[in-house]
Motif scaffolding. Structure first.
Motif, PDB file in Angstrom:
ATOM      1  N   ALA A  57       5.037 -27.685 -20.840  1.00 26.64           N
ATOM      2  CA  ALA A  57       4.689 -26.981 -22.070  1.00 26.64           C
ATOM      3  C   ALA A  57       3.671 -25.888 -21.772  1.00 26.64           C
ATOM      4  CB  ALA A  57       4.113 -27.964 -23.094  1.00 26.64           C
ATOM      5  N   LYS A  58       3.851 -24.756 -22.444  1.00 25.74           N
ATOM      6  CA  LYS A  58       2.942 -23.646 -22.240  1.00 25.74           C
ATOM      7  C   LYS A  58       1.607 -23.955 -22.896  1.00 25.74           C
ATOM      8  CE  LYS A  58       2.435 -18.716 -23.129  1.00 25.74           C
ATOM      9  NZ  LYS A  58       3.034 -17.543 -23.763  1.00 25.74           N
ATOM     10  N   VAL A  59       0.543 -23.771 -22.147  1.00 27.56           N
ATOM     11  CA  VAL A  59      -0.788 -24.042 -22.673  1.00 27.56           C
ATOM     12  C   VAL A  59      -1.212 -22.854 -23.524  1.00 27.56           C
ATOM     13  CG1 VAL A  59      -3.186 -24.438 -22.076  1.00 27.56           C
ATOM     14  CG2 VAL A  59      -1.390 -25.467 -20.702  1.00 27.56           C
ATOM     15  N   ARG A  60      -1.486 -23.100 -24.769  1.00 27.12           N
ATOM     16  CA  ARG A  60      -1.856 -22.028 -25.672  1.00 27.12           C
ATOM     17  C   ARG A  60      -3.276 -22.242 -26.161  1.00 27.12           C
ATOM     18  NH1 ARG A  60       2.573 -22.513 -30.126  1.00 27.12           N
ATOM     19  NH2 ARG A  60       1.970 -24.667 -29.837  1.00 27.12           N
ATOM     20  N   SER A  61      -4.032 -21.164 -26.250  1.00 24.32           N
ATOM     21  CA  SER A  61      -5.390 -21.248 -26.762  1.00 24.32           C
ATOM     22  C   SER A  61      -5.344 -21.160 -28.278  1.00 24.32           C
ATOM     23  CB  SER A  61      -6.250 -20.111 -26.194  1.00 24.32           C
ATOM     24  OG  SER A  61      -7.556 -20.157 -26.734  1.00 24.32           O
ATOM     25  N   ASN A  62      -4.910 -22.241 -28.913  1.00 22.17           N
ATOM     26  CA  ASN A  62      -4.739 -22.231 -30.363  1.00 22.17           C
ATOM     27  C   ASN A  62      -5.592 -23.284 -31.046  1.00 22.17           C
ATOM     28  OD1 ASN A  62      -3.475 -24.485 -29.522  1.00 22.17           O
ATOM     29  ND2 ASN A  62      -1.524 -24.066 -30.524  1.00 22.17           N
ATOM     30  N   GLY A  63      -6.692 -23.661 -30.456  1.00 19.03           N
ATOM     31  CA  GLY A  63      -7.585 -24.587 -31.113  1.00 19.03           C
ATOM     32  C   GLY A  63      -7.183 -26.020 -31.004  1.00 19.03           C
ATOM     33  N   THR A  64      -6.235 -26.377 -30.145  1.00 17.59           N
ATOM     34  CA  THR A  64      -5.769 -27.750 -30.105  1.00 17.59           C
ATOM     35  C   THR A  64      -6.261 -28.515 -28.902  1.00 17.59           C
ATOM     36  OG1 THR A  64      -3.752 -27.045 -28.981  1.00 17.59           O
ATOM     37  CG2 THR A  64      -3.690 -27.197 -31.385  1.00 17.59           C
ATOM     38  N   ASP A  65      -6.967 -27.897 -27.970  1.00 20.65           N
ATOM     39  CA  ASP A  65      -7.502 -28.668 -26.867  1.00 20.65           C
ATOM     40  C   ASP A  65      -8.789 -29.338 -27.303  1.00 20.65           C
ATOM     41  OD1 ASP A  65      -9.503 -26.787 -26.692  1.00 20.65           O
ATOM     42  OD2 ASP A  65      -8.469 -25.631 -25.157  1.00 20.65           O
ATOM     43  N   ALA A  66      -9.305 -30.180 -26.414  1.00 13.39           N
ATOM     44  CA  ALA A  66     -10.441 -31.015 -26.797  1.00 13.39           C
ATOM     45  C   ALA A  66     -11.679 -30.203 -27.124  1.00 13.39           C
ATOM     46  CB  ALA A  66     -10.735 -32.003 -25.668  1.00 13.39           C
ATOM     47  N   ALA A  67     -11.954 -29.172 -26.330  1.00 14.23           N
ATOM     48  CA  ALA A  67     -13.140 -28.366 -26.590  1.00 14.23           C
ATOM     49  C   ALA A  67     -13.024 -27.621 -27.914  1.00 14.23           C
ATOM     50  CB  ALA A  67     -13.359 -27.382 -25.444  1.00 14.23           C
ATOM     51  N   GLN A  68     -11.826 -27.124 -28.246  1.00 13.21           N
ATOM     52  CA  GLN A  68     -11.640 -26.443 -29.517  1.00 13.21           C
ATOM     53  C   GLN A  68     -11.811 -27.408 -30.686  1.00 13.21           C
ATOM     54  OE1 GLN A  68     -11.318 -23.338 -30.156  1.00 13.21           O
ATOM     55  NE2 GLN A  68     -10.454 -22.275 -28.407  1.00 13.21           N
ATOM     56  N   ILE A  69     -11.328 -28.622 -30.525  1.00 11.41           N
ATOM     57  CA  ILE A  69     -11.485 -29.613 -31.595  1.00 11.41           C
ATOM     58  C   ILE A  69     -12.953 -29.942 -31.802  1.00 11.41           C
ATOM     59  CG2 ILE A  69     -10.995 -31.993 -32.254  1.00 11.41           C
ATOM     60  CD1 ILE A  69      -8.320 -31.719 -30.834  1.00 11.41           C
ATOM     61  N   ALA A  70     -13.665 -30.131 -30.690  1.00  9.40           N
ATOM     62  CA  ALA A  70     -15.098 -30.422 -30.803  1.00  9.40           C
ATOM     63  C   ALA A  70     -15.838 -29.256 -31.440  1.00  9.40           C
ATOM     64  CB  ALA A  70     -15.667 -30.736 -29.419  1.00  9.40           C
TER      65      ALA A  70
ATOM     66  N   SER B  43      -7.374 -24.963 -36.412  1.00  8.35           N
ATOM     67  CA  SER B  43      -8.447 -25.591 -37.172  1.00  8.35           C
ATOM     68  C   SER B  43      -9.748 -24.815 -37.046  1.00  8.35           C
ATOM     69  CB  SER B  43      -8.650 -27.035 -36.699  1.00  8.35           C
ATOM     70  OG  SER B  43      -7.454 -27.767 -36.789  1.00  8.35           O
ATOM     71  N   ARG B  44     -10.004 -24.317 -35.856  1.00  6.31           N
ATOM     72  CA  ARG B  44     -11.250 -23.556 -35.674  1.00  6.31           C
ATOM     73  C   ARG B  44     -11.242 -22.303 -36.530  1.00  6.31           C
ATOM     74  NH1 ARG B  44     -13.132 -20.376 -30.121  1.00  6.31           N
ATOM     75  NH2 ARG B  44     -14.222 -18.723 -31.251  1.00  6.31           N
ATOM     76  N   ARG B  45     -10.133 -21.571 -36.557  1.00  2.90           N
ATOM     77  CA  ARG B  45     -10.063 -20.363 -37.381  1.00  2.90           C
ATOM     78  C   ARG B  45     -10.231 -20.692 -38.860  1.00  2.90           C
ATOM     79  NH1 ARG B  45      -8.185 -15.087 -36.594  1.00  2.90           N
ATOM     80  NH2 ARG B  45      -9.006 -15.478 -34.497  1.00  2.90           N
ATOM     81  N   ALA B  46      -9.691 -21.823 -39.313  1.00  2.00           N
ATOM     82  CA  ALA B  46      -9.860 -22.229 -40.711  1.00  2.00           C
ATOM     83  C   ALA B  46     -11.330 -22.477 -41.027  1.00  2.00           C
ATOM     84  CB  ALA B  46      -9.032 -23.477 -40.995  1.00  2.00           C
ATOM     85  N   ALA B  47     -12.025 -23.189 -40.139  1.00  2.00           N
ATOM     86  CA  ALA B  47     -13.452 -23.445 -40.353  1.00  2.00           C
ATOM     87  C   ALA B  47     -14.248 -22.149 -40.292  1.00  2.00           C
ATOM     88  CB  ALA B  47     -13.961 -24.443 -39.306  1.00  2.00           C
ATOM     89  N   GLU B  48     -13.864 -21.248 -39.400  1.00  2.00           N
ATOM     90  CA  GLU B  48     -14.549 -19.962 -39.316  1.00  2.00           C
ATOM     91  C   GLU B  48     -14.330 -19.139 -40.580  1.00  2.00           C
ATOM     92  OE1 GLU B  48     -14.479 -19.143 -34.471  1.00  2.00           O
ATOM     93  OE2 GLU B  48     -12.904 -18.317 -35.759  1.00  2.00           O
ATOM     94  N   LEU B  49     -13.133 -19.219 -41.151  1.00  2.00           N
ATOM     95  CA  LEU B  49     -12.856 -18.469 -42.374  1.00  2.00           C
ATOM     96  C   LEU B  49     -13.749 -18.941 -43.515  1.00  2.00           C
ATOM     97  CD1 LEU B  49     -11.217 -16.405 -43.956  1.00  2.00           C
ATOM     98  CD2 LEU B  49      -9.445 -18.141 -44.287  1.00  2.00           C
ATOM     99  N   VAL B  50     -13.929 -20.253 -43.629  1.00  2.00           N
ATOM    100  CA  VAL B  50     -14.826 -20.777 -44.667  1.00  2.00           C
ATOM    101  C   VAL B  50     -16.240 -20.257 -44.462  1.00  2.00           C
ATOM    102  CG1 VAL B  50     -15.865 -22.869 -45.616  1.00  2.00           C
ATOM    103  CG2 VAL B  50     -13.432 -22.842 -45.045  1.00  2.00           C
ATOM    104  N   LEU B  51     -16.708 -20.306 -43.227  1.00  5.87           N
ATOM    105  CA  LEU B  51     -18.064 -19.835 -42.941  1.00  5.87           C
ATOM    106  C   LEU B  51     -18.188 -18.334 -43.188  1.00  5.87           C
ATOM    107  CD1 LEU B  51     -20.877 -20.504 -41.898  1.00  5.87           C
ATOM    108  CD2 LEU B  51     -20.046 -20.143 -39.572  1.00  5.87           C
ATOM    109  N   ALA B  52     -17.160 -17.561 -42.832  1.00  8.17           N
ATOM    110  CA  ALA B  52     -17.201 -16.116 -43.049  1.00  8.17           C
ATOM    111  C   ALA B  52     -17.223 -15.790 -44.542  1.00  8.17           C
ATOM    112  CB  ALA B  52     -16.001 -15.452 -42.380  1.00  8.17           C
ATOM    113  N   VAL B  53     -16.429 -16.499 -45.334  1.00 12.71           N
ATOM    114  CA  VAL B  53     -16.445 -16.278 -46.786  1.00 12.71           C
ATOM    115  C   VAL B  53     -17.812 -16.611 -47.356  1.00 12.71           C
ATOM    116  CG1 VAL B  53     -15.508 -17.092 -48.977  1.00 12.71           C
ATOM    117  CG2 VAL B  53     -13.956 -16.603 -47.087  1.00 12.71           C
TER     118      VAL B  53
END
Length: 418
Positions: free
Chosen positions: A59-72, A223-233
């Motif tokens: 599987a292609k590794v994508r930087s889409n917030g799903t690895d452990a560091a992004q979740i944390a 998930s990270r982008r969603a949390a960032e959107l809340v903080l940006a708003v």
């Protein structure tokens, strides 16, 4: 000896024999805990037939917030959002106590109750063994955005009562210094019913877009982008409340002396609400705050312009929606002066605030993500943490454990002893 000679003739393949069985029985057992840990840290699809993690991941590794560091990092951002909301709530309570404003407590208790219910389910999902970032992200970001908007808008009402001098003339002069003619734009739109239909739908989608984006980002693993959107708003809306308090204005329609018959096909409802509510707040008539009856009393900068910039940024991770998001929010931006009664200065200032908020949350998110990678992991250049969001890596210390693990051979070691 015969077994060794036969093994040399047939090559490196294994030969089932009594000698191999004896060697296997004498070989020291591998750590069962290590095997179990690795099995628990990898999804079923990443296991080979022997039960060990597969050596290669197709599987292609994508930087889409799903690895452990992004979740944390996402969890840290969600926690930061709750802290931000707590600060805003404390400021709101203090402002109510220090002024003559009153609140309809039941309306705010309903919002707090809904947020608490969603948040409780989200917390339970995080604590469970089968936690899913898609689920707990939705359960957190939706109540967070509701509380953020309600509390900061309420603070905006209280701040507007400061009665700083109105700045409509200054904002209109700025527009004219740039050669921007609101009346010409209004006539252009008013004479085209099809354009009115497009713009009014885009302009009215501000809250529907926000909720849809938060759900879509969470379900898509962003998930990270969603949390960032809340903080940006939250950050941009707080900045809007402060700036609009210092630079209060009602809108451009009254400033240039337009009457309703001058725009007979257009109904700028947001401008009408500001025209009605802001004077009542400034002269002391409106002093009861209801969370379900709050309206726009902040003109400069335009929050619709801020939202257009934030939403276009939030759409960017989706290649199949990127173009639609940019076009839709460009139209919402174009509709802002007409339906909001905003000066062009309001729109420009809104875009500046949006860019500043995006830059700030990106820096915060990047810092939190990098801080989750342990320093010890840098010593193992060949190690890569699992890229699946359902993996069980939950702490930075887990990376060190996994990096030091080495899987056992698939079978017993061959011996040259005869």
């Amino acid at each position: 000896m015969a077994v060794a000679m036969l093994s040399q003739l047939v090559g490196p393949s294994r030969i089932a024999s009594s000698a191999d069985t004896d060697v296997a029985q004498q070989a020291p057992p591998r750590s069962v805990a290590t095997t179990d840990q690795l099995r628990g840290l990898q999804p079923r699809s990443a296991m080979d037939q022997s039960g060990w993690p597969a050596r290669r991941q197709p599987a292609k590794v994508r930087s889409n917030g799903t690895d452990a560091a992004q979740i944390a990092a996402t969890l840290q951002l969600l926690r930061l959002n709750w802290i931000f909301i707590a600060i805003i709530l404390a400021a709101f309570i203090s402002a109510v106590l220090l002024t003559d404003f009153r609140v309809r407590i039941s309306s705010y208790l309903i919002l707090l109750g809904i947020a608490g219910l969603y948040g409780s389910f989200g917390y339970l999902n995080i604590r469970s063994a089968s936690r899913n970032p898609r689920i707990f992200s939705i359960l957190f970001v939706l109540p967070q955005i509701i509380l953020t908007v309600a509390l900061i808008t309420s603070l905006g009402y209280i701040a507007a009562s400061a009665r700083f001098p109105m700045q409509d003339a200054t904002l209109l002069a700025f527009d004219r210094s740039l050669g921007l003619d609101f009346r010409a734009c209004l006539d252009l739109v008013n004479s085209r019913p099809w354009l009115i239909m497009v713009l009014v739908n885009c302009y009215g989608s501000i809250w529907a877009q926000l909720c849809a984006l938060l759900i879509l980002l969470s379900l898509a693993g962003q998930s990270r982008r969603a949390a960032e959107l809340v903080l940006a708003v939250g950050m941009s809306l707080a900045a809007t409340a402060v700036i609009s308090t210092l630079v209060p204005a009602i809108g451009v329609y009254g400033a240039i002396g337009l009457a309703p018959e001058d725009y007979s096909n257009i109904e700028p409802t947001v401008y009408y609400h500001t025209l009605k509510q802001l004077p009542l707040v400034r002269d002391g008539t409106t002093r009861l705050l209801d969370a379900f009856e709050l309206g726009p009393v902040m003109t400069f900068p335009s929050f619709h312009a801020i939202s257009a910039g934030l939403y276009a940024w939030a759409f960017w991770p989706f290649r199949w929606l990127r173009g639609i998001g940019l076009i839709w929010n460009a139209l919402m931006l174009a509709a802002t002066p007409i339906w909001g009664g905003h000066y062009f200065a309001d729109v420009i200032a809104g875009l500046v605030v949006a860019v500043a908020s995006i830059y700030a949350v990106n820096r915060i998110g990047t810092y939190l993500t990098r801080s989750e990678y342990p320093r010890q992991g840098a010593r193992h250049s060949s190690f890569r943490p699992p890229q699946h969001e359902w993996c069980a890596v939950r702490r930075a210390s887990d990376f060190k454990e996994i990096a030091m693990m080495r899987p056992a051979p698939d079978g017993p070691q061959e011996s040259s002893a005869g």
